[in-house]
Design an enzyme around this catalytic site. Structure first.
Site, PDB file in Angstrom:
ATOM      1  N   SER A 114       0.778  -1.404   0.101  1.00 55.80           N
ATOM      2  CA  SER A 114       0.194   0.063  -0.123  1.00 55.80           C
ATOM      3  C   SER A 114       0.852   1.230   0.083  1.00 55.80           C
ATOM      4  O   SER A 114       0.313   2.415  -0.056  1.00 55.80           O
ATOM      5  CB  SER A 114      -1.052  -0.084   1.279  1.00 55.80           C
ATOM      6  OG  SER A 114      -1.845  -1.297   1.029  1.00 55.80           O
ATOM      7  N   SER A 179      -1.573   4.215   2.904  1.00 49.86           N
ATOM      8  CA  SER A 179      -2.517   4.920   1.986  1.00 49.86           C
ATOM      9  C   SER A 179      -2.659   6.435   2.204  1.00 49.86           C
ATOM     10  O   SER A 179      -2.314   7.284   1.597  1.00 49.86           O
ATOM     11  CB  SER A 179      -3.789   4.285   1.807  1.00 49.86           C
ATOM     12  OG  SER A 179      -3.633   2.870   1.775  1.00 49.86           O
ATOM     13  N   GLU A 339     -10.413   6.582   2.449  1.00 50.95           N
ATOM     14  CA  GLU A 339      -9.827   5.146   2.140  1.00 50.95           C
ATOM     15  C   GLU A 339     -10.814   4.319   3.126  1.00 50.95           C
ATOM     16  O   GLU A 339     -10.944   4.292   4.210  1.00 50.95           O
ATOM     17  CB  GLU A 339      -8.376   4.938   2.676  1.00 50.95           C
ATOM     18  CG  GLU A 339      -7.919   3.495   2.503  1.00 50.95           C
ATOM     19  CD  GLU A 339      -6.874   3.059   3.413  1.00 50.95           C
ATOM     20  OE1 GLU A 339      -5.946   2.366   2.913  1.00 50.95           O
ATOM     21  OE2 GLU A 339      -6.507   3.741   4.517  1.00 50.95           O
ATOM     22  N   ASP A 344      -8.625  -4.665   3.180  1.00 54.01           N
ATOM     23  CA  ASP A 344      -7.234  -5.280   3.168  1.00 54.01           C
ATOM     24  C   ASP A 344      -7.080  -6.295   4.437  1.00 54.01           C
ATOM     25  O   ASP A 344      -6.531  -7.218   4.308  1.00 54.01           O
ATOM     26  CB  ASP A 344      -6.371  -4.237   2.969  1.00 54.01           C
ATOM     27  CG  ASP A 344      -4.814  -4.497   2.997  1.00 54.01           C
ATOM     28  OD1 ASP A 344      -4.344  -5.142   1.787  1.00 54.01           O
ATOM     29  OD2 ASP A 344      -4.166  -4.393   4.128  1.00 54.01           O
ATOM     30  N   HIS A 464      -1.005  -9.805  -0.964  1.00 55.47           N
ATOM     31  CA  HIS A 464      -1.581  -9.123  -1.940  1.00 55.47           C
ATOM     32  C   HIS A 464      -1.499  -9.898  -3.155  1.00 55.47           C
ATOM     33  O   HIS A 464      -0.752 -10.713  -3.441  1.00 55.47           O
ATOM     34  CB  HIS A 464      -0.781  -7.660  -2.127  1.00 55.47           C
ATOM     35  CG  HIS A 464      -0.909  -6.884  -0.922  1.00 55.47           C
ATOM     36  ND1 HIS A 464      -0.211  -5.723  -0.835  1.00 55.47           N
ATOM     37  CD2 HIS A 464      -1.698  -7.115   0.047  1.00 55.47           C
ATOM     38  CE1 HIS A 464      -0.603  -5.084   0.554  1.00 55.47           C
ATOM     39  NE2 HIS A 464      -1.385  -5.886   0.994  1.00 55.47           N
TER      40      HIS A 464
END
Ligand SMILES: *[C@@H]1O[C@H](CO)[C@@H](O)[C@H](O)[C@H]1NC(C)=O
Ligand SMILES: *[C@@H]1O[C@H](CO)[C@@H](O)[C@H](O)[C@H]1NC(C)=O
Ligand SMILES: *[C@@H]1O[C@H](CO)[C@@H](O)[C@H](O)[C@H]1NC(C)=O
Ligand SMILES: [Zn+2]
Length: 512
Positions: A114, A179, A339, A344, A464
């Site tokens: 991220s 982020s 966000e 996640d 990821h």
């Protein structure tokens, strides 16, 4: 008596739900249904003209780890929760007129984290894994290189402030997490959220400034009109119950004090009005028309999952509404970053149910922004930073619960499997014994919110995925976001629409 009524009501509800979606599905047997459906969609497309206005306001929504299978499964989950035909349902942003695909790889990594992805979609420059707001000249943990000015790259929040726009960030994670930190920080390690983490790696505090401190002491962070999320611990000294800072700084007090002599804006001599809140009720009671700077830190660390939150913390939708109401007072417009950060986190522990629920919360926040703004002057871009390794498998019948067992058993080991499962993660081995899979039907919490969906390769945290993620856009110049694009194009395209930054914009003379 109660024991009889409750199951009966559940039976009726389940029955109604089944009837509804079977009804819906029976319509699909008619070819006319599909033809009409397509013609209706075609007319909607033909009625749209390209929106070539200037984007006064720009809102970037980031679903952290919101891969395409996550979007598909969440859409079905939404429809099924509402008792409809989930497969044909859509999330709020799936109705946006333009979609494209974003290539998420970073300079030194095939699969993004991220941090490097935030650098790409916020500053317009790709960087190395785990670094934020610095070019790829800076390697992980290289504090000295990160201090060099030419290695630091500014985000679209800086470009927006340079043009007099209001700015804000909203997240369900710590406000210092990778982020949101992409909007304001320069760091060779995303982990440096407070000084305690820099000391832990024996790095120099002279050369590396922690992310929380950058937010409060430096631009653009210190001029953000809105900062909402979690992560109080990184702002308070460890002498307080909530804090972890070893430098004894109370950054929240500093944020409040530093604004005492601030003006409301460059042209107004009136004093800026600030507000710091720590729970949902106080946020909902803020008079947004009379607030110029709003700081809300609703938990020590990340916010709780929506499904675990006991309503002391605001939802993403509530925070988004608060942010827009504070920011929209500026006639020049605003840039807002929002966000949904827990999609996640849930995937990382193989909790697909929670990842889908967080995606629905994210979808509601986007809808709120659509409701509070106008398509003719507000560009809304919705995307993800990277994918995850959850997949949607098997050949279940229509209407089969997306969070449940797939419609068929394996024709090899004759055991059921879940529609959703992962290539890797902490659940590997949990549902099998020496390579033989357990019968999932015997697992108590199967398909519930804390159930860890099966995975193949054991990893402490599910990884990821490197597949492309989708970009959805609505408003001025939304059509730029079509095709397969590099992730770092995103802020350049937004800046073009909003006449921000040093690149070509729709206001540039060489464009006109
Ligand atoms: C940091 O330094 C201390 C003391 O010299 C040492 O014990 C520790 O292992 C070091 N930590 C790292 C991450 O290098
Ligand atoms: C704060 O950190 C210092 C330095 O590591 C430590 O000595 C002290 O015990 C900590 N205080 C609390 C309340 O944890
Ligand atoms: C956008 O639409 C609203 C109402 O539909 C109108 O009042 C406004 O002037 C329009 N703005 C622009 C920039 O076209
Ligand atoms: Zn992640």
């Amino acid at each position: 008596m109660r024991y009889l009524i409750v199951p009966f009501i559940i039976y009726i509800l389940a029955k109604t739900e089944g009837v509804l979606s079977q009804d819906e599905i029976s319509k699909e047997r008619s070819p006319e249904f599909w033809r009409k459906n397509a013609q209706d969609d075609l007319l909607i497309k033909l009625s749209k003209t390209l929106n070539l206005n200037k984007a006064k306001n720009i809102i970037l929504f980031l679903g952290d780890g919101m891969s395409n299978p996550t979007i598909t499964a969440a859409r079905i989950f939404k429809g099924q929760n509402e008792g409809f035909n989930g497969e044909r349902d859509s999330l709020s942003f799936e109705k946006f007129p333009t979609v494209g695909l974003s290539k998420t790889y970073c300079v030194d990594s095939q699969v993004a984290d991220s941090a490097c992805s935030a650098t790409a979609y916020l500053t317009g420059v790709k960087s190395n894994y785990q670094t934020i707001g610095v070019s790829a000249e800076v390697k992980l943990n290289d504090c000295l290189a990160s201090k060099v000015e030419k290695n630091q790259v500014d985000s679209i929040a800086v470009w927006a402030q340079n043009n007099g726009l209001s700015t804000g960030i909203v997240t369900t994670t710590t406000v210092t997490n990778a982020s949101p930190a992409g909007t304001y920080s320069h760091t060779p390690n995303r982990g440096f959220e407070s000084d305690v983490y820099i000391r832990a790696l024996n790095q120099s505090l002279e050369d590396c400034e922690d992310i929380a401190k950058q937010l409060i002491f430096r631009d653009p962070g210190k001029s953000f009109n809105v900062i909402l999320g979690g992560g109080r611990k990184n702002f308070l000294p460890n002498s307080t119950t909530n804090g972890n800072r070893l430098d004894n700084l109370d950054l929240i007090k500093h944020w409040e004090d530093s604004k005492l002599n601030w003006k409301r804006s460059k042209i107004m001599s009136k004093k800026a009005r600030t507000k710091y809140v720590t729970d949902r009720e106080s946020l909902l009671n803020v008079d947004f028309r009379r607030t110029d700077y709003l700081l809300g830190l609703f938990n020590r660390g990340h916010l709780d999952y929506h499904l675990d939150s006991k309503s002391r913390q605001p939802t993403l939708k509530e925070m988004t509404e608060a942010a827009i109401k504070v920011l929209q007072k500026n006639n020049k417009g605003y840039f807002l970053f929002v966000e949904g950060g827990l999609i996640d986190k849930a995937h990382h522990v193989n909790m697909a149910y929670k990842a889908l629920d967080e995606t629905l919360e994210f979808s509601k926040a986007v809808q709120k922004a659509v409701d509070l703004t106008q398509e003719n002057d507000t560009l809304i871009v919705v995307t993800a930073d990277h994918a995850h390794v959850m997949s949607m498998a098997g050949y279940s019948d229509r209407g089969n619960p997306i969070t449940g067992i797939a419609g068929q058993v394996s024709n090899i080991d004759k055991l059921p499997y879940m529609t959703l499962s992962y290539a890797n993660g902490p659940s590997a081995g949990q549902h099998s014994n020496r390579g033989l899979r357990d019968d999932l039907r015997n697992v108590d919490n199967i398909g519930e919110k804390d159930f860890q969906y099966p995975s193949l390769v054991p990893l402490q945290y599910e990884s990821h995925g490197g597949d492309d993620v989708t970009v959805f856009a609505r408003g001025p110049w939304a059509h730029l976001f079509s095709g397969v694009i590099e992730q770092n194009n995103i802020p350049h395209f937004m800046a073009f629409a909003g006449c921000l930054g040093n690149g070509l914009t729709m206001c540039s003379n060489d464009y006109k």
